[in-house]
Design a protein around this motif. Structure first.
Motif, mmCIF file in Angstrom:
data_model
loop_
_atom_site.group_PDB
_atom_site.id
_atom_site.type_symbol
_atom_site.label_atom_id
_atom_site.label_comp_id
_atom_site.label_asym_id
_atom_site.label_seq_id
_atom_site.Cartn_x
_atom_site.Cartn_y
_atom_site.Cartn_z
ATOM 1 N N ILE A 260 -1.299 -0.580 -7.419
ATOM 2 C CA ILE A 260 -2.087 -0.564 -6.427
ATOM 3 C C ILE A 260 -3.561 0.031 -6.709
ATOM 4 C CG2 ILE A 260 -2.490 0.176 -4.106
ATOM 5 C CD1 ILE A 260 0.457 0.540 -3.760
ATOM 6 N N ARG A 261 -3.606 0.928 -7.505
ATOM 7 C CA ARG A 261 -5.047 1.550 -7.940
ATOM 8 C C ARG A 261 -5.801 0.537 -8.784
ATOM 9 N NH1 ARG A 261 -5.325 4.095 -13.038
ATOM 10 N NH2 ARG A 261 -3.280 4.578 -12.834
ATOM 11 N N LEU A 262 -5.062 -0.357 -9.553
ATOM 12 C CA LEU A 262 -5.986 -1.366 -10.200
ATOM 13 C C LEU A 262 -6.265 -2.639 -9.486
ATOM 14 C CD1 LEU A 262 -4.101 -1.169 -13.684
ATOM 15 C CD2 LEU A 262 -6.202 0.125 -13.158
ATOM 16 N N GLU A 263 -5.204 -2.990 -8.494
ATOM 17 C CA GLU A 263 -5.499 -4.082 -7.894
ATOM 18 C C GLU A 263 -5.907 -4.070 -6.331
ATOM 19 O OE1 GLU A 263 -1.915 -6.671 -8.093
ATOM 20 O OE2 GLU A 263 -1.736 -6.324 -10.444
ATOM 21 N N ALA A 264 -5.826 -3.107 -5.788
ATOM 22 C CA ALA A 264 -6.276 -2.722 -4.443
ATOM 23 C C ALA A 264 -6.993 -1.376 -4.153
ATOM 24 C CB ALA A 264 -5.146 -3.156 -3.330
ATOM 25 N N PRO A 265 -7.835 -0.884 -4.999
ATOM 26 C CA PRO A 265 -8.354 0.355 -5.150
ATOM 27 C C PRO A 265 -8.824 0.927 -3.570
ATOM 28 C CG PRO A 265 -9.773 -1.136 -6.121
ATOM 29 C CD PRO A 265 -8.696 -1.711 -5.780
ATOM 30 N N ILE A 266 -9.234 -0.068 -3.054
ATOM 31 C CA ILE A 266 -10.047 0.437 -1.543
ATOM 32 C C ILE A 266 -8.878 0.864 -0.587
ATOM 33 C CG2 ILE A 266 -11.265 -0.170 0.361
ATOM 34 C CD1 ILE A 266 -12.996 0.336 -2.235
ATOM 35 N N SER A 267 -7.648 0.233 -0.630
ATOM 36 C CA SER A 267 -6.519 0.584 -0.066
ATOM 37 C C SER A 267 -5.681 1.907 -0.273
ATOM 38 C CB SER A 267 -5.415 -0.696 0.104
ATOM 39 O OG SER A 267 -4.351 -0.127 0.457
ATOM 40 N N LEU A 268 -5.807 2.103 -1.661
ATOM 41 C CA LEU A 268 -5.447 3.419 -2.125
ATOM 42 C C LEU A 268 -6.410 4.625 -1.812
ATOM 43 C CD1 LEU A 268 -3.387 5.078 -3.680
ATOM 44 C CD2 LEU A 268 -4.304 4.557 -5.572
ATOM 45 N N ILE A 269 -7.558 4.362 -1.893
ATOM 46 C CA ILE A 269 -8.634 5.132 -1.698
ATOM 47 C C ILE A 269 -8.581 5.822 -0.067
ATOM 48 C CG2 ILE A 269 -11.149 5.819 -1.128
ATOM 49 C CD1 ILE A 269 -11.587 4.188 -3.710
ATOM 50 N N GLU A 270 -8.278 4.780 0.700
ATOM 51 C CA GLU A 270 -8.141 5.072 2.133
ATOM 52 C C GLU A 270 -6.835 6.011 2.401
ATOM 53 O OE1 GLU A 270 -8.007 1.371 3.817
ATOM 54 O OE2 GLU A 270 -10.213 0.956 4.090
ATOM 55 N N GLN A 271 -5.835 5.803 1.669
ATOM 56 C CA GLN A 271 -4.520 6.440 1.805
ATOM 57 C C GLN A 271 -4.705 7.849 1.170
ATOM 58 O OE1 GLN A 271 -1.651 5.795 3.512
ATOM 59 N NE2 GLN A 271 -1.282 7.964 2.948
ATOM 60 N N THR A 272 -5.443 8.100 0.139
ATOM 61 C CA THR A 272 -5.537 9.332 -0.554
ATOM 62 C C THR A 272 -6.508 10.145 0.237
ATOM 63 O OG1 THR A 272 -5.617 8.051 -2.577
ATOM 64 C CG2 THR A 272 -6.746 10.220 -2.829
ATOM 65 N N GLN A 273 -7.479 9.553 1.076
ATOM 66 C CA GLN A 273 -8.132 10.452 2.065
ATOM 67 C C GLN A 273 -7.308 11.356 2.949
ATOM 68 O OE1 GLN A 273 -11.404 7.268 2.719
ATOM 69 N NE2 GLN A 273 -12.394 9.336 3.052
ATOM 70 N N LYS A 274 -6.168 10.768 3.383
ATOM 71 C CA LYS A 274 -5.381 11.164 4.344
ATOM 72 C C LYS A 274 -4.522 12.017 3.507
ATOM 73 C CE LYS A 274 -5.075 6.835 6.903
ATOM 74 N NZ LYS A 274 -4.227 5.777 7.356
ATOM 75 N N TRP A 275 -3.998 11.865 2.355
ATOM 76 C CA TRP A 275 -3.288 12.995 1.646
ATOM 77 C C TRP A 275 -4.187 14.332 1.364
ATOM 78 C CZ3 TRP A 275 -1.208 8.653 -2.107
ATOM 79 C CH2 TRP A 275 -0.138 8.008 -1.445
ATOM 80 N N MET A 276 -5.291 13.999 1.176
ATOM 81 C CA MET A 276 -6.156 15.093 0.757
ATOM 82 C C MET A 276 -6.372 16.334 1.860
ATOM 83 S SD MET A 276 -9.005 13.189 -1.840
ATOM 84 C CE MET A 276 -9.937 14.674 -2.190
#
Length: 261
Positions: A144-160
């Motif tokens: 996901i990080r390599l192929e859909a980074p924006i999707s992962l970034i959005e989720q990561t913000q929630k985790w943070m």
């Protein structure tokens, strides 16, 4: 440790995958296979890292590589079933089972990325082994990080910003991995996310913040110098000073002099 006979191993793995329609039976067969190749005389060498608190069969690396490859094919052909097997594998108290579960998350298609996020969060929320959490951040979300980074970034913000500390920690670990591979065009998104943390962050996130900043400094030193200088000027907190000091040597020499001035 039994010597690997490729043809015999292929038959054994095929026998395991004959049970793939039933996750519990399949995982039981996998554990029996791992047990049969277990190195019962294993002794860590002097240069070996501290042993994991998890039980391990210490099987030959080729066995794990073959199993991961076969599970990757299952992820492609039957993602829903592979996901169920991953959950069952994760429940087992063995390092190899955890590693196989993480490999399944890594190889699931992007179409089920939301499910991958939910599973990873669930695993982290109850996991007490830091090395597994780090592996999940590095490997489990790698595709996901390599192929859909924006999707992962959005989720990561929630985790943070999650109230659970271990989930927040996981978010920073994931962001650390994102900062390694993010494209130049997506850097502004990451700059916006980290800016508040340049001023204040939890003490136990210090190493992750230093690594994230160093990775971004290497990609865009001038922009990071501006962000860190502005943070120091607008709100010179102890965190901001400590972070700048830890990252200073990563900047080019001319920027170091400017930041020290």
């Amino acid at each position: 440790m039994p010597v690997i006979d490729p043809s015999r191993l292929r038959k054994q793995i095929e026998q395991c995958f004959n049970h793939q329609s039933n996750a519990k039976q399949f995982v039981h067969a996998i554990i029996e296979l791992l047990e049969s190749y277990s190195d019962r005389a294993y002794r860590p060498g002097e240069l070996t890292a501290l042993p994991s608190p998890l039980k391990s069969f210490h099987v030959p690396p080729p066995l794990m590589r073959i199993l991961i490859k076969e599970l990757a094919s299952l992820c492609k052909d039957q993602p829903e079933h592979a996901r169920t097997i991953a959950i069952e594998l994760w429940e087992q108290p063995f390092q190899e089972c955890k590693d196989l579960a993480i490999s399944i998350l890594e190889n699931l298609p992007l179409s089920v990325s939301k499910d991958v996020f939910k599973i990873a969060e669930q695993w982290v929320s109850t996991c007490t082994h830091s090395e597994l959490v780090e592996s999940l951040a590095q490997k489990g979300l790698g595709t996901i990080r390599l192929e859909a980074p924006i999707s992962l970034i959005e989720q990561t913000q929630k985790w943070m910003i999650d109230e659970r500390f271990n989930i927040r920690k996981f978010g920073f670990l994931v962001l650390e991995q994102i900062s390694l591979t993010i494209s130049f065009g997506d850097l502004p998104i990451l700059f916006k996310i980290i800016t508040p943390y340049l001023i204040r962050y939890h003490p136990q996130m210090h190493l992750e913040m230093v690594t994230i900043c160093n990775n971004l400094i290497k990609k865009s030193p001038k922009e990071m110098a501006y962000l860190m200088r502005t943070s120091m000027t607008d709100n010179p907190t102890a965190d901001a000073r400590k972070l700048l000091k830890a990252c200073l040597k990563t900047f080019p020499a001319e920027i170091q002099s400017d930041l020290e001035g």
